[in-house]
Design a protein around this motif. Structure first.
Motif, PDB file in Angstrom:
ATOM      1  N   SER A 181     -35.770 101.498  29.300  1.00 61.70           N
ATOM      2  CA  SER A 181     -35.068 102.157  28.191  1.00 61.70           C
ATOM      3  C   SER A 181     -34.023 103.154  28.680  1.00 61.70           C
ATOM      4  N   LEU A 182     -34.180 103.691  29.884  1.00 59.18           N
ATOM      5  CA  LEU A 182     -33.211 104.638  30.420  1.00 59.18           C
ATOM      6  C   LEU A 182     -31.984 103.951  31.024  1.00 59.18           C
ATOM      7  N   LEU A 183     -32.139 102.699  31.400  1.00 59.60           N
ATOM      8  CA  LEU A 183     -31.008 101.991  32.000  1.00 59.60           C
ATOM      9  C   LEU A 183     -29.983 101.633  30.934  1.00 59.60           C
ATOM     10  N   PRO A 184     -28.702 101.773  31.243  1.00 58.87           N
ATOM     11  CA  PRO A 184     -27.654 101.458  30.256  1.00 58.87           C
ATOM     12  C   PRO A 184     -27.695  99.990  29.841  1.00 58.87           C
ATOM     13  N   GLY A 185     -27.600  99.748  28.525  1.00 59.25           N
ATOM     14  CA  GLY A 185     -27.531  98.392  28.007  1.00 59.25           C
ATOM     15  C   GLY A 185     -28.860  97.743  27.726  1.00 59.25           C
TER      16      GLY A 185
END
Length: 185
Positions: free
Chosen positions: A131-135
């Motif tokens: 969830s923290l990773l972009p996209g």
């Protein structure tokens, strides 16, 4: 000779239970103070609200029941952190490129990923990092089937999820001796 089941006193007569509470309080104070310093900055490190936040964090850590210890292989943590930083930068650049591109090349959708991590801290960490990773965004977990929202259904997001899962699995030793988390049914 000590009787079975009796606490063995430590230095200065401290019981192991008291030492554990002291360690929890000290750890909570250090983490809360460090978090305050990062969020407020060094110039406001000694602000009275920071002290209150630290005291409340320590009180909460002592009032809440202690969870069981989570064993981690700390030697694998730098590799996971490097993967996260690299994936964050690459993902951030990709999301920014898609946002400013005249044709807005996104094909949002859901990817279903069968995760083999053990429930508890390993799976929670995995879903949090996703969830923290972009996209990407962890949407739902049913058993071991994770639903992830992605900006591009046709990207190689499953490969990234596999690599992240491998790195998180390396961080947490499996409770079953000799068996890797990927082999769990």
């Amino acid at each position: 000779m000590e009787a079975p089941g009796r606490a063995i006193p430590t230095i200065r007569g401290e019981s192991p239970r008291r030492r554990t509470r002291l360690a929890r309080a000290s750890g909570s104070a250090l983490v809360a103070a460090g978090l305050w310093w990062v969020l407020a900055g060094p110039e406001k490190a000694l602000h009275p609200l920071g002290g209150l936040a630290v005291v409340l964090a320590v009180a909460a850590s002592l009032a809440l029941p202690a969870g069981r210890s989570v064993g981690m292989r700390l030697a694998t943590l730098p590799g996971l952190a490097a993967f996260f930083l690299r994936a964050s930068v690459v993902g951030g650049v990709d999301v920014a490129w898609r946002a400013i591109h005249p044709r807005l090349p996104i094909r949002p959708g859901f990817v279903h990923y069968r995760c083999h991590l053990l429930h508890g801290p390993p799976l929670t960490l995995f879903m949090g990092i996703v969830s923290l990773l972009p996209g990407t965004l962890s949407v739902r977990l049913e058993g071991r089937l994770l639903t992830v929202h992605v900006l591009d259904r046709e990207s190689r997001s499953v490969d990234g999820l596999r690599e992240l899962e491998r790195r998180v699995a390396a961080l947490f030793p499996s409770p079953r001796s000799g068996q890797r988390p990927e082999e769990d049914a």
